[in-house]
Write an enzyme that holds these catalytic residues in place. Structure first.
Site, PDB file in Angstrom:
ATOM      1  N   ASP A  12       0.830  -1.211   0.000  1.00  0.00           N
ATOM      2  CA  ASP A  12       0.000   0.000   0.000  1.00  0.00           C
ATOM      3  C   ASP A  12       0.864   1.261   0.000  1.00  0.00           C
ATOM      4  O   ASP A  12       1.974   1.251   0.540  1.00  0.00           O
ATOM      5  CB  ASP A  12      -0.903  -0.041   1.252  1.00  0.00           C
ATOM      6  N   HIS A  29       2.743   3.313  -8.933  1.00  0.00           N
ATOM      7  CA  HIS A  29       2.524   1.878  -9.194  1.00  0.00           C
ATOM      8  C   HIS A  29       3.727   1.276  -9.938  1.00  0.00           C
ATOM      9  O   HIS A  29       4.135   0.151  -9.667  1.00  0.00           O
ATOM     10  CB  HIS A  29       1.251   1.664 -10.008  1.00  0.00           C
ATOM     11  N   LEU A 123      11.460 -19.994  -4.701  1.00  0.00           N
ATOM     12  CA  LEU A 123      10.437 -19.126  -4.105  1.00  0.00           C
ATOM     13  C   LEU A 123       9.089 -19.386  -4.772  1.00  0.00           C
ATOM     14  O   LEU A 123       8.969 -19.299  -5.996  1.00  0.00           O
ATOM     15  CB  LEU A 123      10.830 -17.650  -4.303  1.00  0.00           C
TER      16      LEU A 123
END
Ligand code: FPP
Length: 238
Positions: A12, A29, A123
């Site tokens: 956020d 973004h 991962l």
């Protein structure tokens, strides 16, 4: 230091980060997307096995059209680069959420990326796109109800493991640590079932500024917690 095997992140603060620099939200973004790439690398090097990020929520469609388009463009670009870079972090990608609402080319890229990385074991990187926990539960209950109707499943067989097997996160262990950046302290419809026993770490740092040092701080906080499950101390943390 115990490294949590699964960390979930609510990324956020991209908009505020950009605004503070006098730049448009979409610039935030784009920077946030770069942070994702850095954090995947850091997570892999630190031995974190699962990382799940909230990239686009079911509520995000109500943002201005140009912002939704910019986010989709970023996701498209990310999927493309990721095809080349996934090997570096031995990354297995899985998208969670209802992808049926996404454009066909993005759906194809997701499929291609999941297929190309399915045998990687470093991962496990989950990207939540058009994800909302309530929507996930509704979709799961629909499939479960259909299986009951088809007599593939009987009501007395429905237990927690059974419900879990219908969730988007099937097969992925629950997160032990949730990180939310930018000072907000809400779950925003993220992984409501999966976060039942998770430690929460909130930081004022805005997502584009999130670094490996911040990740380490979150893990240190996790280590400082005396994790108890319904009164029974979890063995690994004794
Ligand atoms: C919240 O910031 C962030 C989002 C809604 C999108 C998160 C997306 C990215 C980090 C980039 C793309 C992701 C990937 C996986 C490549 P906000 O816009 O709500 O910030 P604000 O609260 O300051 O307005």
């Amino acid at each position: 230091m115990t490294i949590p095997q699964h960390i979930a992140i609510i990324m956020d603060g991209n908009g505020r980060w950009a605004k503070a620099k006098g730049m448009p939200r979409n610039y935030g973004h784009a920077q946030g997307s770069k942070t994702v790439e850095r954090i995947c690398e850091d997570a892999y090097r630190m031995g974190i096995k699962y990382l799940t990020v909230y990239a686009f929520s079911t509520e995000n469609w109500s943002r201005p059209k140009d912002e939704v388009e910019a986010l989709m463009k970023l996701l498209r670009g990310y999927m493309k680069t990721c095809l080349k870079t996934a090997e570096k972090n031995d990354m297995k990608i899985r998208v969670i959420g209802d992808i049926s609402r996404l454009d066909e080319d993005i759906r194809n890229r997701i499929q291609e990326l999941e297929e190309a990385t399915k045998n990687n074991g470093g991962l496990n990187f989950q990207i939540a796109i058009n994800y909302g926990s309530r929507d996930e539960l509704v979709r799961s209950v629909r499939r479960l109800a259909a299986d009951v109707q088809d007599r593939k499943l009987f009501p007395n067989e429905i237990d927690e493991a059974c419900v879990e097997s219908y969730l988007d996160t099937y097969g992925i262990p629950d997160p032990e640590l949730l990180i939310r950046t930018s000072g907000e302290q809400r779950l925003s419809n993220y992984l409501l079932w999966q976060l039942a026993y998770t430690e929460f770490y909130f930081t004022d740092v805005l997502w584009p500024d999130f670094t490996k040092e911040e990740l380490v701080k979150a893990i240190e906080y996790f280590n400082s917690r005396d994790r108890r499950f319904g009164g029974v101390k979890e063995e690994q943390n004794v």
